[in-house]
Design an enzyme around this catalytic site. Structure first.
Site, PDB file in Angstrom:
ATOM      1  N   GLU B 293      47.084  31.546  41.834  1.00 40.52           N
ATOM      2  CA  GLU B 293      47.163  33.003  41.748  1.00 40.52           C
ATOM      3  C   GLU B 293      48.586  33.522  41.966  1.00 40.52           C
ATOM      4  O   GLU B 293      48.808  34.451  42.730  1.00 40.52           O
ATOM      5  CB  GLU B 293      46.208  33.658  42.751  1.00 40.52           C
ATOM      6  CG  GLU B 293      44.752  33.314  42.460  1.00 40.52           C
ATOM      7  CD  GLU B 293      43.775  34.075  43.372  1.00 40.52           C
ATOM      8  OE1 GLU B 293      42.749  34.534  42.843  1.00 40.52           O
ATOM      9  OE2 GLU B 293      44.033  34.195  44.559  1.00 40.52           O
ATOM     10  N   ASP B 367      34.611  31.820  43.366  1.00 39.12           N
ATOM     11  CA  ASP B 367      35.277  32.539  44.467  1.00 39.12           C
ATOM     12  C   ASP B 367      34.292  33.290  45.350  1.00 39.12           C
ATOM     13  O   ASP B 367      34.200  34.501  45.252  1.00 39.12           O
ATOM     14  CB  ASP B 367      36.308  33.517  43.883  1.00 39.12           C
ATOM     15  CG  ASP B 367      37.209  34.096  44.960  1.00 39.12           C
ATOM     16  OD1 ASP B 367      37.291  33.503  46.039  1.00 39.12           O
ATOM     17  OD2 ASP B 367      37.828  35.144  44.701  1.00 39.12           O
ATOM     18  N   GLU B 395      33.786  39.851  51.027  1.00 37.87           N
ATOM     19  CA  GLU B 395      34.441  40.428  49.852  1.00 37.87           C
ATOM     20  C   GLU B 395      33.451  40.767  48.749  1.00 37.87           C
ATOM     21  O   GLU B 395      33.556  41.813  48.114  1.00 37.87           O
ATOM     22  CB  GLU B 395      35.479  39.415  49.341  1.00 37.87           C
ATOM     23  CG  GLU B 395      36.201  39.829  48.069  1.00 37.87           C
ATOM     24  CD  GLU B 395      37.251  38.795  47.636  1.00 37.87           C
ATOM     25  OE1 GLU B 395      37.454  37.809  48.370  1.00 37.87           O
ATOM     26  OE2 GLU B 395      37.862  38.995  46.566  1.00 37.87           O
TER      27      GLU B 395
END
Lengths: 704, 704
Positions: B293, B367, B395
């Site tokens: 990333e 993820d 998240e």
């Protein structure tokens, strides 16, 4: 029983959350009379007052007072003329105390000794209740009370520089207490505690969002959240205000312009105001930072600040709202002394603002320095109501950790004499409206509040919030009296505690002035975060962002010549004052280098050269911190462990950083003055380059 | 006395700060024997254990236990073989329990009934003490104890994604609890409470800073601050680790390269490690996110992850440190299925890592979704120790407000069978080292901790922290047993409280899967902040950032074909498992659309079409939240006001947002499937465009 007490002590740990509303048992508890409360009113505000009295008296005396419809002997009696027709007789002069004032009187009623808290409104009863609790917690005698109080200034506001992402600009106490994400659903207890704390010191309004505003705070999504806060605050007499971004009609409304004279823009703001008031009927109004530090504003369309303010004022006028228009402006393309620019922009507009506009002026002409002379606009716009903007959060005064009580700063500014209408034309009289007979009056403090358990980052920083509120209510209160009140409630009413603490507090701001910016120096902090010294900085894009712009040290001397031979900023003050400031010998020494460029070898009042005096001021600042440490250490047996330890730790930081400030500034100024240190003054611990190399990329309070 | 109780109650308000270590009086307090504690050891760790036992027993029983050098009848006795030579005899098998294990035994000693907590080290005594307190607080019988415990996994770590500016990436509980600015001076009580909470559930390490690291955390300025935290944590058996930025030698050291084979780079890291260990002698080691990333890494220099990891490993090796190297990688220029890329990169490196490197693998290949099949690397790198990375902060599972207990997610992953060495080759056996006989074992959880008073943003989010710790200690613990433990300590051991709460908790994660991403869907959250639904998003720069990449809905059906006809990701699993996943009929329905593109009208197990089943799953998710609300409301009389109210408020938010998720996803998928809703299923409240237009620019957890 030992064990139980043990637990209880644990639960009583002083983590600072309770602020000055701790209500711990006081030595003279038996002298606190009331065992019952009688309050005929039933509004949420009266309920809040009774709840606070119950909480407070229970804590202070160990006895929960009863609430009783009948007046009993020894009762506390909360009543307005609406509640009881003879209140006017029992509290003479009440009518003159206005909507927020109150009287507290010990009197006999049907043969019973009662304490009457009388007011014209329920808000007055709430304020009176807090006053009574303040007296009780401070150990004041309560048997023969005859108090009459009303606020001198109408708008007593906090300004939260809180961003919608939870960061607080210039905040050193954690993140924003507004949890925008769980609002409007979650109205957690902390919001009520915030309202209680503010009401206890008379604060009656709060601007929720940063003056560097995002347009989004005016979307229905965020208006609903602000409305939830307004619902929590309303019983405590606190109105909600919002900062607005000038270009909101473009960003949210899709308009092509934000020109204040454009009919579509006018209509957009009017509709937006209507929308807000439909959700928050007692919404206070708008705060605006326009054409300032990159913010858009009416000047982008060749309109004046008055054009902009009046357009917004017309939008909120039907609802009773106001507009607070900030005078903190300086332009990147204006080469004139930054200290002059606000006056230059606003003075010509005097008389042009609508009657629900108030111009909000920082206490000084630069930016919340440890010391600044009062802003020349005070006294210079007689036809315009001016509002004071103080900074409670200590961007330039040691941020979270330094103990620098702001009461003396507030006092110094409020008592400063503008001479605008002759001697005695104090800044306080400008902002309380008495000098020029204004109806609209206000004072704002940039909040030092965050999610830190102590609210303000440290226990002593709470005193600045407290002092702001008390001095907003009555700008004639002395910083020392306020410090005593605060210390009594925050620590203990015992003189052996109050006396040394108040001594520390009262000298602390001057200590910071001395170890940072003595003799009228200003704005020599490091770039951006303003954490620590940076007098050498000279490479920033705009000249007036650089410390060298402000201190102007060169081989001949130091200081900003603001007399006729320089920027002539002194001409913005009333002639009688300007005359005094024109001569270094009649300029207060504390402001000397603000107004004059002075030779290094010039002799000052006490016969020292400027250079030696400068060094000695830096020395004195450090010495004062050492003295504060000693005073605090002497209180070890009288202060609870947690608050003692944190303050001791923070004083150690302050000591180290005071030395850093002193050493860095002396190293730098000596490199220019090229004079030896006076005998007895220690050389800086490191060479100048060492100080210059320090970097603090993640310093708090400086969100990107 | 009434008043006193009143105050005491106030002070006992349940604001969540005490977590599961509340130590409130339990009904069977008299059954908790010990009135004295005997602990011959004097280390800070033993002192911490005795202090915790004193605090806990005092709270639970209302009686403070004495500490006594002599064993008294009914004593709690903490001893290692060093303290007392006959411990080995009194606690048979102790030696096999290792440095962190402990035994707790009720036994008779010189005619006195005592409870022995025996361990090989003081850390074991601390863990045993917390175990004893857990039993006591849960109302378990304590008279005849015979407990033997040792952790199955050695490194049990929190990963804090905390930035140096105080923001927390994917944090929904306020800002970072590390106050970098007042460290190392201020070691406030919260750090000790953090250590206590972690030690109580067996967590023995913490990575202080975000994996998206700043080089500055390796400067002396920040190392000193990390050292101060290490000092606080050391008595609690918790080591400090740091995330490092690959280019630190360039940013801090002025090197021209960060090539892991460059001698200057090697020397820089070695010197940096020496410097850290000089300050923190028991420093744990480094966590690295490299070539992931946008983060730099060894591949920038055409070196492998193993080259990079081994270079760092060599630097910390002399000091006993380790390197945790994350396998969370996918490349912008790799068109292959993102789910395959970590395996493709790392599998070939098996056997190439130094013996103090452990590869940290997220539980799934994408993820931290509400549900993912286990990561194919588990079981596929037999020569390399693999460490689990769970995300405790939610998240993708409702962030702060949704009640979605993660225990079942952890359990599902840990019990998943990789088939790598035949049936029973569970993920738990991979990470506890038993499958491939690894000495270095670890598990990490991305912390959900912040400055919020509840630590985790809500009381129920605390359960995820708790469950992570407990299941890291023993990956065979059931999510349900852990939930019962937690609820007993957090609320009350009464079955009338535990039973409904555990029922809510156990169904809650599946509810979220259903109202967000049922049947194997994944990653259809809104962009960036991942707050709310965004299945329609298709315009992001990299294909694998777009929800449409993951669900692949089209006129024919929905789902990601990861069989041979598609990306063939299933080939990364062990052959026996891959065969099962190759066929939709032998693929678990819960993972169906993860592995297969399935026709809208395809019949599923219960005879429903896929489309109808999809809608019914969304309906079920919403219905489960309604049921949770009813369950919670039924507990009103048994839960304290503050925690009851906040949970009720958050459940209302969850309900509204579950409907939002359901409606938005159904509106979108229906626009593609073009099929009617099954009878009884309500149409979405708004048209699709309404959902698409929603914007949340300041959503938390997404710092810029």
């Amino acid at each position: 029983m030992l064990a139980f007490l043990n637990i209880t002590q644990g639960a009583w740990a002083e983590d600072g959350y309770d602020l000055w509303l701790r209500y711990r048992p006081v030595p003279n508890a038996q002298a606190i009379q009331p065992h019952s409360i009688t309050a005929p009113g039933h509004s949420p505000t009266v309920k809040a007052a009774v709840a606070e009295l119950t909480r407070g008296l229970t804590g202070l005396t160990g006895q929960a007072p009863a609430t009783d419809a009948m007046l009993r002997d020894g009762a506390l009696w909360l009543a307005t003329p609406t509640d009881s027709p003879d209140i006017a007789r029992l509290a003479p002069g009440l009518t003159k105390l206005g909507a927020e004032g109150y009287a507290i009187r010990s009197l006999s009623r049907d043969g019973k000794a009662v304490t009457l808290i009388a007011a014209n409104s329920d808000r007055g009863l709430l304020y009176g209740s807090f006053h009574y609790l303040r007296l009780a917690a401070s150990g004041a005698p309560l048997a023969r009370l005859d108090v009459r109080e009303s606020p001198r200034i109408d708008l007593r506001l906090l300004n939260h520089w809180d961003n919608l992402d939870g960061q607080v600009e210039r905040g050193y106490a954690g993140s924003s207490i507004w949890d925008w994400w769980t609002l409007p659903d979650d109205k957690g207890a902390r919001y009520t505690d915030y309202a209680r704390a503010n009401a206890s010191i008379g604060i009656n309004g709060t601007v929720l969002n940063n003056v560097n505003a995002k347009a989004e705070s005016l979307t229905p999504f965020y208006i609903a959240k602000a409305a939830a806060l307004a619902d929590v605050f309303r019983p405590y007499g606190i109105k909600v205000y919002l900062s607005v971004k000038w270009t909101a009609p473009m960003e949210l409304g899709g308009l092509k312009t934000a020109d204040p004279l454009d009919p579509a823009v006018v209509a957009w703001w009017r509709a937006k105001a209507d929308e807000i008031y439909a959700t928050i009927p007692d919404f206070g109004g708008f705060l605006v930072k326009a054409n300032s530090e990159g913010q858009p504003g009416p000047q982008d369309y060749k309109r004046t600040h008055a054009d902009g303010a009046n357009m917004l004022a017309a939008a909120v006028k039907p609802h009773g709202g106001i507009v607070m228009w900030r005078a903190f402006v300086y332009a990147h393309d204006n080469p004139d002394d930054r200290a002059k620019q606000a006056y230059s922009d606003f003075k010509p507009l005097d008389g042009q603002f609508a009657d629900n506009v108030i111009v909000q002026v920082k206490n000084g002409a630069i930016d919340f320095q440890p010391r600044e002379p009062f802003h020349p606009l005070f006294g210079a716009m007689p036809k315009t109501p001016l509002m004071m903007e103080f900074q409670i959060t200590k961007e330039y005064l040691g941020q979270r950790t330094h103990l620098t009580y702001l009461g003396p700063l507030f006092e110094e500014v409020l008592r400063a004499d503008t001479m605008a209408r002759g001697k005695g034309s104090t800044v306080a009289k400008v902002i309380d409206g008495s000098l020029d007979n204004h109806r609209l009056t206000g004072i704002a403090g940039v909040a030092n509040i965050g999610t830190d358990r102590t609210w303000s980052g440290s226990v002593f920083n709470q005193a600045d919030w407290y002092a702001f509120g008390r001095m907003a209510w009555n700008p004639d209160l002395s910083a020392q009296a306020v410090a005593r009140e605060w210390a009594a409630q925050t620590f203990s009413p015992a003189p052996s505690v109050i006396d040394p603490i108040v001594t520390m507090m009262m000298g602390s701001r001057e200590a910071a002035v001395n170890y940072m910016t003595p003799l009228g120096l200003a704005h020599i902090m490091a770039t951006g975060h303003h954490y620590g010294p940076g007098p050498w900085v000279s490479d920033l894009a705009r000249p007036e962002w650089n410390p060298v712009y402000y201190h102007r040290a060169d081989a001949s001397g130091i200081g900003f010549d603001r007399t006729k031979t320089g920027s002539n900023a002194i001409a913005q003050y009333a002639p009688a004052l300007a005359r005094r400031l024109a001569d270094p010998r009649t300029t207060p020494e504390r402001d000397l280098l603000w107004f004059h460029h002075v030779g290094w070898d010039q002799k000052l009042a006490f016969g020292e050269t400027l250079w030696n005096a400068l060094v000695h001021h830096y020395d004195a600042g450090v010495a004062d911190v050492v003295a504060m440490q000693a005073t605090w250490n002497g209180l070890a047996q009288q202060i609870d462990a947690d608050r003692f330890a944190q303050t001791q730790t923070f004083l150690a930081i302050q000591h180290r950083e005071a030395i850093w400030w002193r050493d860095a500034c002396i190293a730098y100024f000596q490199s220019i003055a090229k004079r030896p240190l006076p005998p007895g003054s220690a050389a800086p611990a490191h060479p100048l380059d060492w100080y210059k190399a320090l970097q603090f990329p993640f310093a708090p309070g400086n969100p990107k």
